[in-house]
Enzyme design. Structure first.
Site, short mmCIF file in Angstrom:
data_model
loop_
_atom_site.label_atom_id
_atom_site.label_comp_id
_atom_site.label_asym_id
_atom_site.label_seq_id
_atom_site.Cartn_x
_atom_site.Cartn_y
_atom_site.Cartn_z
N LYS A 195 86.10 42.24 -37.18
CA LYS A 195 86.58 43.38 -36.39
C LYS A 195 86.84 42.91 -34.96
O LYS A 195 85.92 42.67 -34.19
CB LYS A 195 85.57 44.52 -36.34
CG LYS A 195 86.19 45.81 -35.74
CD LYS A 195 85.19 46.77 -35.19
CE LYS A 195 84.89 46.53 -33.74
NZ LYS A 195 86.02 46.79 -32.80
N GLY A 248 78.76 40.67 -27.47
CA GLY A 248 79.04 41.89 -26.70
C GLY A 248 77.84 42.30 -25.88
O GLY A 248 77.02 41.46 -25.48
N SER A 249 77.70 43.58 -25.66
CA SER A 249 76.66 44.08 -24.77
C SER A 249 75.30 44.11 -25.45
O SER A 249 75.18 44.20 -26.68
CB SER A 249 77.01 45.49 -24.30
OG SER A 249 76.87 46.42 -25.36
N THR A 250 74.25 44.05 -24.64
CA THR A 250 72.89 44.13 -25.15
C THR A 250 72.64 45.47 -25.82
O THR A 250 71.95 45.55 -26.85
CB THR A 250 71.89 43.91 -24.00
OG1 THR A 250 72.11 42.61 -23.44
CG2 THR A 250 70.45 44.01 -24.48
N VAL A 252 74.73 47.42 -27.48
CA VAL A 252 75.30 47.44 -28.84
C VAL A 252 74.54 46.47 -29.74
O VAL A 252 74.33 46.74 -30.93
CB VAL A 252 76.80 47.11 -28.80
CG1 VAL A 252 77.37 46.99 -30.21
CG2 VAL A 252 77.56 48.18 -28.01
N GLY A 253 74.08 45.36 -29.19
CA GLY A 253 73.28 44.42 -29.97
C GLY A 253 72.03 45.07 -30.54
O GLY A 253 71.65 44.81 -31.69
N GLU A 271 75.05 37.27 -29.41
CA GLU A 271 75.28 36.71 -28.07
C GLU A 271 75.62 37.88 -27.18
O GLU A 271 76.67 38.49 -27.30
CB GLU A 271 76.40 35.67 -28.12
CG GLU A 271 76.50 34.86 -26.83
CD GLU A 271 77.51 35.41 -25.85
OE1 GLU A 271 77.07 36.12 -24.91
OE2 GLU A 271 78.70 35.14 -26.00
N CYS A 305 80.67 36.40 -20.14
CA CYS A 305 79.23 36.66 -20.24
C CYS A 305 78.40 35.76 -19.34
O CYS A 305 77.34 36.16 -18.86
CB CYS A 305 78.77 36.49 -21.69
SG CYS A 305 79.58 37.58 -22.87
N GLU A 402 74.71 43.69 -15.53
CA GLU A 402 75.92 42.92 -15.84
C GLU A 402 77.13 43.79 -15.53
O GLU A 402 77.36 44.81 -16.19
CB GLU A 402 75.95 42.49 -17.31
CG GLU A 402 77.16 41.64 -17.62
CD GLU A 402 77.21 41.19 -19.08
OE1 GLU A 402 77.60 40.04 -19.33
OE2 GLU A 402 76.86 42.00 -19.95
#
Length: 504
Positions: A195, A248-250, A252-253, A271, A305, A402
């Protein structure tokens, strides 16, 4: 159609072909298809904010179809079963095709993500090709170990592809990140559902077409465009996906980890965010250090990042450094990313543009002093001036969050111990930089900082062989290098009794 650009000295025009948008549908089981519900969304040109094309919007139903194709290709297709050398030949053919379309692909990432065209053509596309060839070279070298047993047993390990993988790609490096995930998975013998970010779908769909031309079997590489909250969530929750790799972002992780835990306990590699420190000691060449620091935060418009957005400068050279940095920031050239003299293009979209500007406002309200920038550049598109704050305190949001834009927090330090403590004060641990001529200082600091990659007297230096990933809230797992291949493999132990075993 042609895009005409005036050169920096006004004496000549640059003629670059804006590519025709050829691929806008989902790519599933070797074919471009409409989404099941027939929905589409616009992808926008950040230079102008105008629509480029309408892209098929996949959702859970489309992910189900793509996963079914990937599962069939994994369970019964040739890709996991063919010799690694044969997979390698196809991957090299894939790389050849990318090289043939380098200019068109660089232009797609330029109009879709605001990336510098000439850097894309000269650096990023070749880097992606190099990564594909690197993992092609590893495809026939995947093997286990013979194990030593204290009993009458013969034992060894096999390394096998993990299965169907879901790969969720960020928008800041559409090409590099595509191959950072796809290339090792292909080498391992996995099948996959990719995706791309909804902001930057164009090059991923083009790569899917090239993969088919190269001979990658149907169902091995599927690309489903759509939104994170629907398409991405469906990948994370899917019971028949064996592993998810996400950049991506923390925030969403965390959601992906929760989905993996509550579905089938799939393997996850993340990551995530960063707020990387760059520490400059008093023996540094001030002019060179200022150039390095500026690039560390405005490179790729700060949409990276590992951006060195927290810069710590020794008090002995701080005042001189501030002066040099301001001069370099004022000379930094913003403009159309198709212009070879441009250093910085637009932020990827209006949402990111407004987020960065909001953090600049927060910095001023919290009491930091604006040294340079701080404003929108131009009247059209999503451009932001290189922005440097001084008088920054560690608890200010511009120093803790960030931002993902061209915004630097500049601070001074007195001792090595203070520099180490402040560098480690972040919740993130993705990268760090050290500038010093003293090897003893560099060794002491690098062994104390908790970051996944540390650069000494350089920044943003990557290679296909360099593992890349984070500590703390910057995630876990590694992309690139042989570690980037291992996460797509399972280890199976095989045990056989020897002829003198009492059980025979």
């Amino acid at each position: 159609m042609a895009n005409h650009h005036q050169s920096s000295n006004g004496s000549a025009e640059i003629h670059i072909e804006i590519p025709e948008i050829k691929f806008t549908k989902l790519f599933i089981n070797g074919e471009f298809v409409h989404s099941i519900k027939g929905r589409t969304f616009e992808t926008l040109d950040p230079r102008t904010g105008e629509a480029i094309a309408r892209i098929a919007e996949g959702d859970k139903d489309d992910i189900d179809v793509a996963v079914k194709a990937a599962r069939e290709a994994f369970d019964h297709g040739p890709w996991p079963r063919m010799p690694g050398s044969q997979r390698a030949r196809i991957m090299h053919k894939f790389a050849d095709l990318i090289e043939q379309h380098a200019e068109e692909l660089a232009a797609l990432d330029c109009i879709d993500a605001g990336k510098l065209f000439f850097r894309g053509k000269a650096v990023e596309i070749p880097s992606a090709v190099g990564m594909l060839r690197y993992y092609a070279g590893a495809a026939d070298k995947i093997h286990g170990d013979v194990l030593k047993s204290t009993r009458s047993l013969h034992a060894y390990t096999l390394k096998e592809p993990i299965g169907v993988v879901g790969q969720i790609i960020p928008w800041n490096y559409p090409t590099i990140m595509f191959f950072m995930k796809v290339a090792p998975a292909l080498a391992a013998g996995c099948t996959m559902v990719v995706k791309p970010a909804e902001q930057t779908p164009l090059s991923a769909l083009f790569y899917a077409n090239l993969a088919k031309q190269a001979g990658i079997p149907n169902g091995v590489l599927n690309v489903v465009t759509g939104f994170g909250r629907t398409t991405g969530a469906a990948i994370s929750n899917h019971m028949d996906i064996d592993m998810v790799s996400f950049t991506g972002s923390t925030e969403v992780g965390r959601l992906i980890m929760q989905a993996a835990a509550t579905s089938n306990l799939k393997t996850v590699s993340l990551e995530l965010g960063g707020k990387s420190p760059l520490i400059i000691f008093d023996d540094a060449d001030v002019g060179n250090a200022a150039e390095l620091a500026l690039n560390a935060v405005v490179f790729n418009k700060g949409e990276i990042c590992v951006a060195g957005s927290r810069v710590y400068v020794h008090e002995g050279i701080y005042d001189e450094f501030v002066k040099k940095l301001a001069e370099k920031a004022e000379a930094w050239k913003l403009g159309d990313p198709f212009d070879p003299s441009t250093c910085q293009g637009p932020q990827v979209d209006k949402r990111q543009f407004e987020k960065v500007l909001s953090y600049i406002d927060i910095g001023m309200k919290e009491g930091a002093t604006l040294l340079t920038g701080g404003k929108r550049w131009g009247s059209k598109g999503y451009y932001i001036e290189p922005t440097v704050f001084v008088d920054v305190k560690e608890d200010m949001r511009i120093a803790t969050d960030e931002i993902f834009g061209p915004v630097m927090s500049l601070m001074k330090f007195r001792t090595i111990e203070e520099a180490i403590e402040r560098a480690n004060s972040s919740k993130y641990g993705l990268a760090a930089g050290i500038v010093t001529k003293d090897l003893n200082v560099a060794n002491r600091v690098l062994r104390s900082i908790r970051s996944g990659i540390i650069w000494i007297n350089c920044y943003f230096e990557f290679d296909s062989d360099f593992p890349y990933g984070g500590y703390k809230l910057s995630g876990f797992g590694r992309d690139s290098g042989l570690e980037g291949l291992q996460k797509y493999l399972q280890v199976k132990t095989v045990v056989t009794p020897l002829h003198d075993s009492p059980w025979l």
